[in-house]
Design a protein around this motif. Structure first.
Motif, PDB file in Angstrom:
ATOM      1  N   GLN A  81      -2.816  -6.519  -3.887  1.00  0.00           N
ATOM      2  CA  GLN A  81      -3.282  -5.666  -2.796  1.00  0.00           C
ATOM      3  C   GLN A  81      -3.156  -4.190  -3.155  1.00  0.00           C
ATOM      4  O   GLN A  81      -4.040  -3.388  -2.862  1.00  0.00           O
ATOM      5  CB  GLN A  81      -2.471  -5.950  -1.531  1.00  0.00           C
ATOM      6  N   ARG A  82      -2.050  -3.834  -3.827  1.00  0.00           N
ATOM      7  CA  ARG A  82      -1.863  -2.444  -4.234  1.00  0.00           C
ATOM      8  C   ARG A  82      -2.931  -2.018  -5.243  1.00  0.00           C
ATOM      9  O   ARG A  82      -3.438  -0.894  -5.185  1.00  0.00           O
ATOM     10  CB  ARG A  82      -0.468  -2.244  -4.821  1.00  0.00           C
ATOM     11  N   ALA A  83      -3.284  -2.916  -6.151  1.00  0.00           N
ATOM     12  CA  ALA A  83      -4.327  -2.611  -7.148  1.00  0.00           C
ATOM     13  C   ALA A  83      -5.680  -2.410  -6.465  1.00  0.00           C
ATOM     14  O   ALA A  83      -6.455  -1.521  -6.848  1.00  0.00           O
ATOM     15  CB  ALA A  83      -4.414  -3.744  -8.165  1.00  0.00           C
ATOM     16  N   ASN A  84      -5.957  -3.203  -5.450  1.00  0.00           N
ATOM     17  CA  ASN A  84      -7.209  -3.071  -4.702  1.00  0.00           C
ATOM     18  C   ASN A  84      -7.272  -1.722  -3.993  1.00  0.00           C
ATOM     19  O   ASN A  84      -8.287  -1.019  -4.046  1.00  0.00           O
ATOM     20  CB  ASN A  84      -7.319  -4.205  -3.675  1.00  0.00           C
ATOM     21  N   PHE A  85      -6.167  -1.354  -3.348  1.00  0.00           N
ATOM     22  CA  PHE A  85      -6.107  -0.070  -2.656  1.00  0.00           C
ATOM     23  C   PHE A  85      -6.206   1.089  -3.657  1.00  0.00           C
ATOM     24  O   PHE A  85      -6.848   2.105  -3.389  1.00  0.00           O
ATOM     25  CB  PHE A  85      -4.809   0.040  -1.860  1.00  0.00           C
ATOM     26  N   GLN A  86      -5.547   0.942  -4.808  1.00  0.00           N
ATOM     27  CA  GLN A  86      -5.569   1.996  -5.825  1.00  0.00           C
ATOM     28  C   GLN A  86      -6.988   2.238  -6.318  1.00  0.00           C
ATOM     29  O   GLN A  86      -7.390   3.381  -6.561  1.00  0.00           O
ATOM     30  CB  GLN A  86      -4.663   1.606  -6.997  1.00  0.00           C
TER      31      GLN A  86
ATOM     32  N   GLU B  57     -11.089   9.785  -5.165  1.00  0.00           N
ATOM     33  CA  GLU B  57     -10.577  10.889  -5.984  1.00  0.00           C
ATOM     34  C   GLU B  57     -11.672  11.429  -6.905  1.00  0.00           C
ATOM     35  O   GLU B  57     -11.782  12.639  -7.116  1.00  0.00           O
ATOM     36  CB  GLU B  57      -9.381  10.409  -6.796  1.00  0.00           C
ATOM     37  N   LYS B  58     -12.503  10.531  -7.442  1.00  0.00           N
ATOM     38  CA  LYS B  58     -13.619  10.967  -8.289  1.00  0.00           C
ATOM     39  C   LYS B  58     -14.614  11.787  -7.479  1.00  0.00           C
ATOM     40  O   LYS B  58     -15.143  12.794  -7.974  1.00  0.00           O
ATOM     41  CB  LYS B  58     -14.307   9.745  -8.896  1.00  0.00           C
ATOM     42  N   ASN B  59     -14.876  11.346  -6.258  1.00  0.00           N
ATOM     43  CA  ASN B  59     -15.799  12.097  -5.399  1.00  0.00           C
ATOM     44  C   ASN B  59     -15.266  13.492  -5.100  1.00  0.00           C
ATOM     45  O   ASN B  59     -16.011  14.481  -5.117  1.00  0.00           O
ATOM     46  CB  ASN B  59     -16.030  11.340  -4.079  1.00  0.00           C
ATOM     47  N   ILE B  60     -13.947  13.564  -4.834  1.00  0.00           N
ATOM     48  CA  ILE B  60     -13.336  14.863  -4.556  1.00  0.00           C
ATOM     49  C   ILE B  60     -13.426  15.771  -5.783  1.00  0.00           C
ATOM     50  O   ILE B  60     -13.754  16.957  -5.680  1.00  0.00           O
ATOM     51  CB  ILE B  60     -11.863  14.673  -4.131  1.00  0.00           C
TER      52      ILE B  60
ATOM     53  N   ILE C 222       0.402   3.465  -0.272  1.00  0.00           N
ATOM     54  CA  ILE C 222       0.251   2.252  -1.089  1.00  0.00           C
ATOM     55  C   ILE C 222       1.374   2.099  -2.099  1.00  0.00           C
ATOM     56  O   ILE C 222       1.611   0.995  -2.597  1.00  0.00           O
ATOM     57  CB  ILE C 222      -1.113   2.220  -1.809  1.00  0.00           C
ATOM     58  N   ASN C 223       2.095   3.170  -2.402  1.00  0.00           N
ATOM     59  CA  ASN C 223       3.223   3.063  -3.330  1.00  0.00           C
ATOM     60  C   ASN C 223       4.354   2.215  -2.748  1.00  0.00           C
ATOM     61  O   ASN C 223       5.202   1.714  -3.482  1.00  0.00           O
ATOM     62  CB  ASN C 223       3.750   4.456  -3.685  1.00  0.00           C
ATOM     63  N   LYS C 224       4.365   2.034  -1.424  1.00  0.00           N
ATOM     64  CA  LYS C 224       5.398   1.238  -0.765  1.00  0.00           C
ATOM     65  C   LYS C 224       5.072  -0.254  -0.778  1.00  0.00           C
ATOM     66  O   LYS C 224       5.936  -1.071  -0.475  1.00  0.00           O
ATOM     67  CB  LYS C 224       5.562   1.706   0.681  1.00  0.00           C
ATOM     68  N   ILE C 225       3.831  -0.619  -1.120  1.00  0.00           N
ATOM     69  CA  ILE C 225       3.398  -2.014  -1.077  1.00  0.00           C
ATOM     70  C   ILE C 225       3.889  -2.737  -2.335  1.00  0.00           C
ATOM     71  O   ILE C 225       3.721  -2.247  -3.452  1.00  0.00           O
ATOM     72  CB  ILE C 225       1.863  -2.100  -0.974  1.00  0.00           C
ATOM     73  N   THR C 226       4.495  -3.913  -2.142  1.00  0.00           N
ATOM     74  CA  THR C 226       5.031  -4.689  -3.270  1.00  0.00           C
ATOM     75  C   THR C 226       4.049  -5.737  -3.779  1.00  0.00           C
ATOM     76  O   THR C 226       4.229  -6.267  -4.871  1.00  0.00           O
ATOM     77  CB  THR C 226       6.340  -5.381  -2.865  1.00  0.00           C
TER      78      THR C 226
ATOM     79  N   GLU D  89      -0.733  -0.243   7.162  1.00  0.00           N
ATOM     80  CA  GLU D  89      -0.615   1.217   7.117  1.00  0.00           C
ATOM     81  C   GLU D  89      -1.367   1.787   5.917  1.00  0.00           C
ATOM     82  O   GLU D  89      -2.010   2.837   6.016  1.00  0.00           O
ATOM     83  CB  GLU D  89       0.854   1.613   7.053  1.00  0.00           C
ATOM     84  N   GLY D  90      -1.290   1.103   4.784  1.00  0.00           N
ATOM     85  CA  GLY D  90      -2.015   1.561   3.595  1.00  0.00           C
ATOM     86  C   GLY D  90      -3.513   1.533   3.804  1.00  0.00           C
ATOM     87  O   GLY D  90      -4.226   2.474   3.435  1.00  0.00           O
TER      88      GLY D  90
END
Length: 208
Positions: free
Chosen positions: A114-119, A126-129, A106-110, A82-83
């Motif tokens: 993997q969470r660091a990769n998604f972040q 976010e930088k592009n935005i 991604i906040n739900k991923i333990t 889902e992330g």
């Protein structure tokens, strides 16, 4: 003869004592031995049953633990999927709304890795935005400034046109005409002023 009879009676008495002893020995052999053997068999059987129950309990506990781990793994894989889907949506449509949805996912991923990769992927978008937002802000400021400058130039042009029209309505072909109309000297910016009246170019026509 009396002595012989007494001796036989004594022997008969000793033989009579052996009877109960033999019966008791047989009873011990038959009942005592089998009773002890029965107790040992019962104890061994109970021990076996306890061991079987203990083994079964351990197997159930291990199976339960394995199922818990499998369920946890399946849930983690679902959250990761889902992330990843949320981040792909964000990367394809880089909006603040999709950014928030991806961050929530991604906040739900333990799984820390993997969470660091998604972040990292989210921060890149976010930088592009932020960059596009800054570019849009600068473009908007430039547009407003251009509109204000265009308005200012239009006002100046209108003033000049009005002045020119006014000057043309009070046109003096020469200083004699200006003096005859009582307009001499004619200053630059006043109706009737023209360079043909201001030969020295000091901004004052028909000054003499």
């Amino acid at each position: 003869m009396a002595k012989v009879k007494g001796k036989k009676k004594k022997e008969s008495g000793c033989f009579g004592c052996l009877g109960p002893l033999l019966v008791a020995g047989v009873a011990v052999t038959l009942f005592g031995g089998n009773g002890e053997s029965k107790d040992e068999t019962t104890s061994s059987s109970s021990k076996t049953k306890v061991e079987q129950v203990s083994s079964s309990s351990q197997a159930l506990a291990a199976d339960y633990k394995q199922k818990q781990e499998e369920a946890k793994k399946a849930e983690e894989e679902r959250l990761i999927s889902e992330g990843d889907q949320a981040i792909q949506t964000l990367e394809n449509d880089q909006t603040l709304e999709n950014l928030q949805s991806a961050q929530d996912a991604i906040n739900k991923i333990t799984n820390d890795e993997q969470r660091a990769n998604f972040q990292s992927r989210i921060e890149s978008v976010e930088k592009n935005i932020a960059q596009r937002a800054e570019e849009a802000r600068q473009a908007e400021e430039a547009r407003i400034a251009a509109e204000q400058e265009a308005q200012r130039q239009a006002e100046i042009a209108a003033q000049q046109a009005a002045q020119q029209a006014e000057n043309q309505s009070a046109y003096y072909p020469n200083c004699s005409a200006a003096k005859a109309a009582g307009a001499a000297p004619v200053y630059q910016g006043q109706p009737g002023y023209g360079k043909h009246l201001d030969r020295d170019g000091d901004g004052v026509g028909c000054e003499k």
